[in-house]
Write a protein that holds these residues in place. Structure first.
Motif, mmCIF file in Angstrom:
data_model
loop_
_atom_site.group_PDB
_atom_site.id
_atom_site.type_symbol
_atom_site.label_atom_id
_atom_site.label_comp_id
_atom_site.label_asym_id
_atom_site.label_seq_id
_atom_site.Cartn_x
_atom_site.Cartn_y
_atom_site.Cartn_z
ATOM 1 N N ASN A 4 0.837 -1.184 0.000
ATOM 2 C CA ASN A 4 0.000 0.000 0.000
ATOM 3 C C ASN A 4 0.881 1.245 0.000
ATOM 4 O OD1 ASN A 4 -1.250 2.203 1.705
ATOM 5 N ND2 ASN A 4 -3.038 0.918 1.329
ATOM 6 N N ARG A 5 0.522 2.239 -0.800
ATOM 7 C CA ARG A 5 1.322 3.465 -0.910
ATOM 8 C C ARG A 5 1.458 4.190 0.429
ATOM 9 N NH1 ARG A 5 4.955 3.112 -4.193
ATOM 10 N NH2 ARG A 5 4.235 1.792 -5.822
ATOM 11 N N THR A 6 0.434 4.138 1.265
ATOM 12 C CA THR A 6 0.518 4.770 2.590
ATOM 13 C C THR A 6 1.574 4.076 3.434
ATOM 14 O OG1 THR A 6 -1.807 5.396 2.466
ATOM 15 C CG2 THR A 6 -0.788 5.396 4.656
ATOM 16 N N LEU A 7 1.582 2.748 3.393
ATOM 17 C CA LEU A 7 2.587 1.964 4.118
ATOM 18 C C LEU A 7 3.987 2.310 3.635
ATOM 19 C CD1 LEU A 7 3.429 -0.435 5.988
ATOM 20 C CD2 LEU A 7 3.164 -1.878 3.971
ATOM 21 N N ILE A 8 4.154 2.406 2.328
ATOM 22 C CA ILE A 8 5.462 2.742 1.761
ATOM 23 C C ILE A 8 5.900 4.140 2.213
ATOM 24 C CG2 ILE A 8 6.713 3.215 -0.393
ATOM 25 C CD1 ILE A 8 6.271 0.239 0.119
ATOM 26 N N GLY A 9 4.968 5.075 2.220
ATOM 27 C CA GLY A 9 5.287 6.426 2.667
ATOM 28 C C GLY A 9 5.762 6.466 4.106
ATOM 29 N N HIS A 10 5.075 5.726 4.963
ATOM 30 C CA HIS A 10 5.481 5.664 6.373
ATOM 31 C C HIS A 10 6.826 4.965 6.519
ATOM 32 C CE1 HIS A 10 1.958 7.385 8.207
ATOM 33 N NE2 HIS A 10 1.165 6.601 7.467
ATOM 34 N N LYS A 11 7.039 3.921 5.741
ATOM 35 C CA LYS A 11 8.312 3.195 5.799
ATOM 36 C C LYS A 11 9.462 4.127 5.400
ATOM 37 C CE LYS A 11 9.244 -0.440 6.716
ATOM 38 N NZ LYS A 11 9.839 -0.982 7.969
ATOM 39 N N CYS A 12 9.279 4.869 4.319
ATOM 40 C CA CYS A 12 10.322 5.801 3.873
ATOM 41 C C CYS A 12 10.615 6.844 4.946
ATOM 42 C CB CYS A 12 9.903 6.472 2.565
ATOM 43 S SG CYS A 12 9.853 5.354 1.149
ATOM 44 N N ASP A 13 9.572 7.378 5.536
ATOM 45 C CA ASP A 13 9.727 8.376 6.608
ATOM 46 C C ASP A 13 10.538 7.800 7.764
ATOM 47 O OD1 ASP A 13 9.153 10.874 7.967
ATOM 48 O OD2 ASP A 13 7.705 9.745 9.167
ATOM 49 N N ASN A 14 10.211 6.601 8.174
ATOM 50 C CA ASN A 14 10.900 5.973 9.299
ATOM 51 C C ASN A 14 12.353 5.642 8.966
ATOM 52 O OD1 ASN A 14 8.572 6.118 10.822
ATOM 53 N ND2 ASN A 14 7.941 4.028 10.371
ATOM 54 N N VAL A 15 12.599 5.212 7.739
ATOM 55 C CA VAL A 15 13.974 4.899 7.335
ATOM 56 C C VAL A 15 14.817 6.172 7.293
ATOM 57 C CG1 VAL A 15 15.427 4.027 5.449
ATOM 58 C CG2 VAL A 15 13.335 2.800 6.097
ATOM 59 N N ILE A 16 14.247 7.255 6.795
ATOM 60 C CA ILE A 16 14.963 8.537 6.750
ATOM 61 C C ILE A 16 15.339 8.971 8.165
ATOM 62 C CG2 ILE A 16 14.695 10.999 6.256
ATOM 63 C CD1 ILE A 16 12.992 10.070 3.794
ATOM 64 N N LYS A 17 14.403 8.881 9.086
ATOM 65 C CA LYS A 17 14.689 9.262 10.474
ATOM 66 C C LYS A 17 15.760 8.366 11.084
ATOM 67 C CE LYS A 17 10.097 11.137 11.319
ATOM 68 N NZ LYS A 17 8.793 10.885 11.941
#
Length: 73
Positions: A4-17
């Motif tokens: 899901n695109r929302t899941l991917i967005g959250h994953k990217c955010d968390n990886v960046i942090k």
């Protein structure tokens, strides 16, 4: 598998942090590094289900990618 695109967005955010903390850099710098990386492509395209990996693992993978790129210069 494409997540899901929302899941991917959250994953990217968390990886960046996680990467910013690991590398001791700002979120903005980590953002730039992440979105120019092969890891970003792997996560968003569903390659090897990278989005299923932990944020810490992916941050370490990004660090390895950055280090390999520096060694090629």
């Amino acid at each position: 598998m494409i997540a899901n695109r929302t899941l991917i967005g959250h994953k990217c955010d968390n990886v960046i942090k996680a990467y910013a903390e690991l590398a001791g850099i700002s979120i903005r710098e980590a953002f730039d590094v992440f979105y120019k990386s092969n890891l970003y492509i792997e996560i968003t395209c569903g390659i090897s289900d990278m989005h299923c990996r932990s944020d810490g693992y992916l941050a370490e993978e990004l660090q390895l990618e950055v280090n390999r790129a520096k060694n090629r210069l």
